[in-house]
Structure formats: C-alpha cells, structure tokens
Design a protein around this motif. Structure first.
Motif, PDB file in Angstrom:
ATOM      1  N   ILE A 138      41.904  46.051  38.033  1.00 44.20           N
ATOM      2  CA  ILE A 138      41.002  46.601  37.018  1.00 44.20           C
ATOM      3  C   ILE A 138      40.632  48.042  37.351  1.00 44.20           C
ATOM      4  O   ILE A 138      40.589  48.914  36.469  1.00 44.20           O
ATOM      5  CB  ILE A 138      39.729  45.731  36.903  1.00 44.20           C
ATOM      6  CG1 ILE A 138      40.071  44.358  36.348  1.00 44.20           C
ATOM      7  CG2 ILE A 138      38.682  46.404  36.020  1.00 44.20           C
ATOM      8  CD1 ILE A 138      38.915  43.371  36.362  1.00 44.20           C
ATOM      9  N   MET A 139      40.365  48.318  38.628  1.00 45.85           N
ATOM     10  CA  MET A 139      39.989  49.673  39.035  1.00 45.85           C
ATOM     11  C   MET A 139      41.112  50.679  38.799  1.00 45.85           C
ATOM     12  O   MET A 139      40.866  51.858  38.561  1.00 45.85           O
ATOM     13  CB  MET A 139      39.583  49.677  40.514  1.00 45.85           C
ATOM     14  CG  MET A 139      38.250  48.970  40.782  1.00 45.85           C
ATOM     15  SD  MET A 139      37.959  48.624  42.534  1.00 45.85           S
ATOM     16  CE  MET A 139      37.837  50.296  43.183  1.00 45.85           C
ATOM     17  N   LYS A 140      42.341  50.206  38.863  1.00 45.67           N
ATOM     18  CA  LYS A 140      43.494  51.090  38.642  1.00 45.67           C
ATOM     19  C   LYS A 140      43.735  51.372  37.165  1.00 45.67           C
ATOM     20  O   LYS A 140      44.367  52.371  36.808  1.00 45.67           O
ATOM     21  CB  LYS A 140      44.745  50.461  39.269  1.00 45.67           C
ATOM     22  CG  LYS A 140      45.894  51.414  39.442  1.00 45.67           C
ATOM     23  CD  LYS A 140      47.028  50.772  40.232  1.00 45.67           C
ATOM     24  CE  LYS A 140      48.162  51.750  40.451  1.00 45.67           C
ATOM     25  NZ  LYS A 140      49.265  51.116  41.235  1.00 45.67           N
ATOM     26  N   ASP A 141      43.219  50.511  36.306  1.00 48.03           N
ATOM     27  CA  ASP A 141      43.398  50.669  34.855  1.00 48.03           C
ATOM     28  C   ASP A 141      42.621  51.896  34.374  1.00 48.03           C
ATOM     29  O   ASP A 141      41.441  52.063  34.688  1.00 48.03           O
ATOM     30  CB  ASP A 141      42.885  49.415  34.148  1.00 48.03           C
ATOM     31  CG  ASP A 141      43.326  49.346  32.693  1.00 48.03           C
ATOM     32  OD1 ASP A 141      43.566  50.411  32.093  1.00 48.03           O
ATOM     33  OD2 ASP A 141      43.408  48.223  32.147  1.00 48.03           O
ATOM     34  N   SER A 142      43.280  52.760  33.630  1.00 50.67           N
ATOM     35  CA  SER A 142      42.637  53.998  33.160  1.00 50.67           C
ATOM     36  C   SER A 142      41.625  53.746  32.044  1.00 50.67           C
ATOM     37  O   SER A 142      40.786  54.611  31.758  1.00 50.67           O
ATOM     38  CB  SER A 142      43.695  54.989  32.667  1.00 50.67           C
ATOM     39  OG  SER A 142      44.440  54.424  31.596  1.00 50.67           O
ATOM     40  N   ARG A 143      41.684  52.572  31.427  1.00 47.85           N
ATOM     41  CA  ARG A 143      40.743  52.263  30.348  1.00 47.85           C
ATOM     42  C   ARG A 143      39.373  51.928  30.934  1.00 47.85           C
ATOM     43  O   ARG A 143      39.277  51.352  32.008  1.00 47.85           O
ATOM     44  CB  ARG A 143      41.259  51.112  29.505  1.00 47.85           C
ATOM     45  CG  ARG A 143      42.514  51.434  28.722  1.00 47.85           C
ATOM     46  CD  ARG A 143      43.107  50.190  28.107  1.00 47.85           C
ATOM     47  NE  ARG A 143      43.552  49.234  29.121  1.00 47.85           N
ATOM     48  CZ  ARG A 143      44.135  48.063  28.854  1.00 47.85           C
ATOM     49  NH1 ARG A 143      44.317  47.695  27.587  1.00 47.85           N
ATOM     50  NH2 ARG A 143      44.502  47.265  29.832  1.00 47.85           N
ATOM     51  N   ILE A 144      38.334  52.275  30.216  1.00 50.83           N
ATOM     52  CA  ILE A 144      36.976  52.002  30.676  1.00 50.83           C
ATOM     53  C   ILE A 144      36.440  50.758  29.996  1.00 50.83           C
ATOM     54  O   ILE A 144      36.648  50.552  28.792  1.00 50.83           O
ATOM     55  CB  ILE A 144      36.048  53.212  30.419  1.00 50.83           C
ATOM     56  CG1 ILE A 144      34.678  52.991  31.062  1.00 50.83           C
ATOM     57  CG2 ILE A 144      35.906  53.482  28.929  1.00 50.83           C
ATOM     58  CD1 ILE A 144      33.809  54.236  31.057  1.00 50.83           C
ATOM     59  N   GLY A 145      35.777  49.901  30.776  1.00 48.79           N
ATOM     60  CA  GLY A 145      35.211  48.676  30.236  1.00 48.79           C
ATOM     61  C   GLY A 145      33.711  48.775  30.047  1.00 48.79           C
ATOM     62  O   GLY A 145      33.099  49.835  30.245  1.00 48.79           O
ATOM     63  N   ALA A 146      33.112  47.654  29.708  1.00 53.49           N
ATOM     64  CA  ALA A 146      31.675  47.634  29.411  1.00 53.49           C
ATOM     65  C   ALA A 146      30.850  47.993  30.649  1.00 53.49           C
ATOM     66  O   ALA A 146      29.889  48.763  30.564  1.00 53.49           O
ATOM     67  CB  ALA A 146      31.278  46.260  28.886  1.00 53.49           C
ATOM     68  N   PHE A 147      31.211  47.433  31.817  1.00 49.72           N
ATOM     69  CA  PHE A 147      30.453  47.717  33.028  1.00 49.72           C
ATOM     70  C   PHE A 147      30.576  49.190  33.422  1.00 49.72           C
ATOM     71  O   PHE A 147      29.607  49.818  33.846  1.00 49.72           O
ATOM     72  CB  PHE A 147      30.929  46.822  34.171  1.00 49.72           C
ATOM     73  CG  PHE A 147      30.568  45.383  34.008  1.00 49.72           C
ATOM     74  CD1 PHE A 147      29.243  44.968  34.067  1.00 49.72           C
ATOM     75  CD2 PHE A 147      31.551  44.426  33.790  1.00 49.72           C
ATOM     76  CE1 PHE A 147      28.898  43.634  33.907  1.00 49.72           C
ATOM     77  CE2 PHE A 147      31.220  43.093  33.627  1.00 49.72           C
ATOM     78  CZ  PHE A 147      29.890  42.695  33.681  1.00 49.72           C
ATOM     79  N   GLY A 148      31.774  49.732  33.283  1.00 50.17           N
ATOM     80  CA  GLY A 148      31.980  51.142  33.612  1.00 50.17           C
ATOM     81  C   GLY A 148      31.216  52.062  32.686  1.00 50.17           C
ATOM     82  O   GLY A 148      30.614  53.046  33.127  1.00 50.17           O
ATOM     83  N   ALA A 149      31.226  51.741  31.395  1.00 46.08           N
ATOM     84  CA  ALA A 149      30.493  52.559  30.425  1.00 46.08           C
ATOM     85  C   ALA A 149      28.996  52.505  30.699  1.00 46.08           C
ATOM     86  O   ALA A 149      28.296  53.525  30.654  1.00 46.08           O
ATOM     87  CB  ALA A 149      30.789  52.082  29.007  1.00 46.08           C
TER      88      ALA A 149
END
Length: 290
Positions: free
Chosen positions: A139-150
């Motif tokens: 997940i950390m490698k994925d360039s997309r941002i999720g709800a927790f990251g936002a």
C-alpha cells in the motif's frame, strides 16, 4: 638557568600554536566536503536548482547517504529558507497571520516537491489500511492516496498552519523565521538518527538504495543542528526550549518503534513522516508554554 627550565615555556607555546594550527587546518580541509555533502542533500530533498558548489561536488553523482546524511540538518535549514524569508517579509505587512502561515506551508511544500508530505500520507495509508507487513509495504508503494493518507495530510496541514500563525503572532517575524528554521533543521537530524537506529524494511527501497548513515553521521548531524537551535535557546523560556527539543525526539523514537512493529524497519516514506511529525512536534513543544 638550566636548559630544562628554559625550554618548557617556549616549547609549550609552540606546541599549543601547532595544535591550534592543525585543528584549523582540519576544519578548513573538511569545509569543502561539508559544502558538497550539503549541496547533494539539498538537491535530493528539494526542487531548488543548485549548481556545482566546489570541486568535491558532483551534481550528476548518485547521493551517498552513508556520508552526506550528516549534512541533512544544514540542507533542511537551506530548503526552508525561502519559506522562512517569505514569512518574515509578510510578517511586516498587514496580512492576517493565518494567511501568512498558509503561504509558508505552501512554500515549504513547493520547495521540497511535497516529498515528506507524500511520505506521511503513504505511511498513514499503509499502517492503518493493511493487516500484514507485506500488505502495508504494498500500500505504501502505491502512488494513489487513500482515506487515511488524505486525512493525515489534512490534519498535518491544518495543525501546521495553526501553529505557524501562533508563532508569527507571538514573536517578531524575524524571530519567528529563525525558530522555524531551527525546527526544520532539527527534524532532519531526527531522520538521520532513526535511519541509523532501525533496519531497512525494503531492501530495494529509497532508504537502502543510496547507503545508510552510521553513528558518526548521527553525531555530526546533531552537532550541525546546534547552531540553528541557538535562537530558540535565547527566545524561548527554558520549559519551552526543552519541550521543543524533547517532544520531537520522543515522536521520532515512537515512529521508529511503530515502524519496526508494522513493517519490520524504516523506509523512505517512514523518514518523510518522521520529518513532518518532528517539525510539528518542535512547534507544539515551543508553543505549549508561555
């Protein structure tokens, strides 16, 4: 007077002079290397266009963090200079402090290319969105941002704007700018410390690709941070200064321990998150007391 009683004073003076000269020579010989290491860190951690600074500097070479990480606090201060300078200038205008603080945060992100903010959001997504270490790393490698990251980014930006507004409200703009620079330098020293303290979670990741700092780099990084903390030592109360130093240290240590539990060590994203959280911790610490 015997030769024995006649020589010591003169020879002692010469010995002292020679030691002083040797110490000065070592410092002057090491300064170009430190400048080159600082330039390499600035290029890696920011978008600032920096030309070759001396003969020991090679802008085309890959960074060797086993050596250059010692200069990370100096580079952190340099990277934050545009934001601190902008805040200082705007502080002498009639702009509201909230607007000034927001522009400082924008300038910090623009200067670094939001490198550390990206690390913070990736860590939040991975740590709270994955159930196993491999899944968290994926997940950390994925360039997309999720709800927790936002959510982590929003909270971080809002808190930083509020704290910087209070900093500019409480202190003269020039003093506030110096305090901001101290926090940015210190947050990079904590990166070097935790980078050295923990294993690397991703053998092929950014934190492993360009070398890992040793204990000597950590000691030098903290030594180079001291001059940037001197304004805080004079401007803050003793409790405020101690909190400004100890709170980010505790936060950095806690993030390192959490990273060991969640993914088995540190990564480039973890180091970015440490910088962001320690910079906030420095501001929180200094503003918690009058």
């Amino acid at each position: 007077m015997s030769p024995e009683t006649d020589q010591p004073a003169d020879s002692g003076a010469k010995t002292g002079t020679n030691k002083t000269r040797d110490h000065f020579n070592r410092l002057t010989k090491g300064f170009p290397a430190l400048m080159a290491d600082t330039a390499a860190c600035i290029r890696f951690f920011s978008r600032l266009p920096l030309p070759k600074v001396n003969a020991q500097d090679n802008p085309a070479a890959a960074p060797d963090f086993a050596r250059i990480s010692r200069a990370a606090p100096i580079a952190g201060m340099a990277v934050a200079l545009p934001a601190a300078g902008l805040g200082m200038l705007l502080g002498y205008t009639a702009l509201p402090v909230l607007a000034i603080a927001a522009l400082i945060v924008v300038m910090l992100a623009v200067t670094t290319g939001a490198l550390h903010e990206d690390g913070l959001s990736d860590v939040a997504d991975g740590f709270f969105g994955g159930s196993t270490p491999p899944k968290r790393l994926e997940i950390m490698k994925d360039s997309r941002i999720g709800a927790f990251g936002a959510l982590a980014l929003v909270l971080s930006v809002v808190l930083k704007i509020a704290l910087l507004a209070e900093l500019w409200q409480r202190f003269d703009p020039a003093d506030a700018a110096l305090l901001l620079l101290g926090g940015e330098a210190a947050s990079r020293a904590f990166i070097v410390w935790q980078w050295q303290q923990h294993p690397l979670a991703r053998p092929d990741g950014l934190a492993a690709r360009f070398g890992k700092p040793d204990k000597t780099c950590v000691r030098q990084a903290f030594l180079f941070t001291v001059p940037f903390l001197l304004p805080a030592a004079f401007l803050l109360s003793l409790p405020g200064f101690l909190l400004a130093c100890l709170l980010p240290a505790a936060l950095a240590f806690g993030i390192g321990q959490l990273a060991d539990q969640k993914i088995g060590g540190v990564s480039g994203d973890i180091l970015g998150a440490i910088q962001q959280i320690c910079a906030l911790g420095f501001l929180l610490g200094m503003l918690m007391v009058p």
